[in-house]
Design an enzyme around this catalytic site. Sequence first.
Site, short mmCIF file in Angstrom:
data_model
loop_
_atom_site.label_atom_id
_atom_site.label_comp_id
_atom_site.label_asym_id
_atom_site.label_seq_id
_atom_site.Cartn_x
_atom_site.Cartn_y
_atom_site.Cartn_z
N THR A 198 54.05 84.99 -21.65
CA THR A 198 53.91 85.44 -20.27
C THR A 198 54.40 84.26 -19.46
OG1 THR A 198 51.93 86.79 -20.64
CG2 THR A 198 52.17 85.89 -18.46
N ARG A 226 48.57 100.24 -22.42
CA ARG A 226 47.67 99.07 -22.31
C ARG A 226 48.13 98.16 -21.17
NH1 ARG A 226 48.53 93.22 -22.56
NH2 ARG A 226 46.61 92.27 -23.27
N GLY A 228 47.39 94.36 -19.45
CA GLY A 228 46.71 93.09 -19.69
C GLY A 228 46.18 92.49 -18.39
N ASP A 229 46.00 91.19 -18.41
CA ASP A 229 45.45 90.50 -17.23
C ASP A 229 46.52 90.20 -16.18
OD1 ASP A 229 46.68 88.77 -19.03
OD2 ASP A 229 45.51 87.04 -18.37
N THR A 249 47.88 82.60 -19.00
CA THR A 249 48.61 83.23 -20.09
C THR A 249 47.65 83.28 -21.28
OG1 THR A 249 49.48 81.10 -20.84
CG2 THR A 249 50.88 82.36 -19.35
N GLY A 250 47.98 84.11 -22.24
CA GLY A 250 47.11 84.21 -23.42
C GLY A 250 46.43 85.57 -23.46
N1 ASP Z 1 48.26 87.57 -20.85
C1 ASP Z 1 49.23 88.50 -21.38
C2 ASP Z 1 48.58 89.82 -21.61
O1 ASP Z 1 47.47 89.85 -22.11
C3 ASP Z 1 49.87 88.08 -22.64
C4 ASP Z 1 50.10 86.65 -22.84
O2 ASP Z 1 50.05 85.85 -21.95
O3 ASP Z 1 50.39 86.29 -23.95
O4 ASP Z 1 49.19 90.81 -21.35
#
Ligand code: ASP
Length: 345
Positions: A198, A226, A228-229, A249-250
């Site tokens: 991200t 789906r 995400g955040d 991110t994450g």
């Molecule tokens: N935060 C992102 C999500 O959950 C993915 C990522 O940053 O790896 O969609």
Amino acid sequence: MSWSRREFLERSAALSAAGFLPRLPGAWEAPAPVAGTPFRGRPCVVSSSNGIRGVQVAYDRMVAGEDPLDAAIAGVNIQELDPDDQSVGLGGLPNEEGVVQLDASCMHGPTRRAGAVACLEGIATPSLVAKAVMDYTDHVMLVGEGAGRFARAMGFKEQNLLTDKSRQDWMRWKSRLNPNDAWLDHSEDIRIKFTTGTINMNAVNAAGDIGSVTTTSGMAWKVPGRIGDSPIVGAGQYCDNTVGAAGSTGRGEANIKTCGAFLVVEFMRQGAPPQQACLKALERVVAMTEARLLGPGGRPRFDLEFYAVTKAGDFGGATLYSGGRFAVCDERGARLEAAASLFRR
Ligand code: ASP
């Protein structure tokens, strides 16, 4: 003493009108403006490590006078349009049906506005579509088909976002599925190798005006639909022009439950420096982690990163596990800095 709800509301309104809202000890306050003197801070751009090219572009545009949010979006556009970055935009890894679905959100400090899109298909720059939602609608978030229709109406060009490389990775993942697989127990190596990425970028100019943006293709092989955040204002990014901005991110599922970016900004408002604020938010993430995702020693079996900048241009970043880095650009130029962490990898 106990107050009725009405008394409480009346009292708070009166106190607030008189400028007496209670503040926590050590709460961060923008320096009081000297009459006739505008706020002077330090221009700074901070982002996830994949924004190392973008932070320089955003910084240069910002010091040349561009709005901090426009500058930050120009910074993340580089990754969105790069087919080799498989975590965002063109070339992003697809969902379990092989469809690239993108999420993004942004916030503009001076106007206190926000925009977001989720599950957007066929448009490589969801960050710009999020900005268009912010600029041209009375809404904050559009999703799926509606977001796509809005983008096309706004003149965004549709294209196939699934590159050969991402399609092959998807086929490889698919070929390893078996009929007994469940969404909750796919193998560790697949999850770690392919599922994260991200870009979050936060920019503040010398006047202390702030913009923040996060854009992603989300978790690879996700269930279609789906979200995400990243497109959630307050989770994937948040910006308050009186305090600062933060983003993440994450593992989005972990961040959504803690309203992470908002929490980081609130910790900074209470006086925590950016790095400390990021670490405190990560502690909350750990406390909110469900048992199935905790490994030995109560350590989460995923990673999450926060990045933050204050109105004055101080910055910091932290990750759950050591070894993480983030990108920053200020008067010393663009570079990667070591992130603080809660656990040794
Ligand atoms: N935060 C992102 C999500 O959950 C993915 C990522 O940053 O790896 O969609």
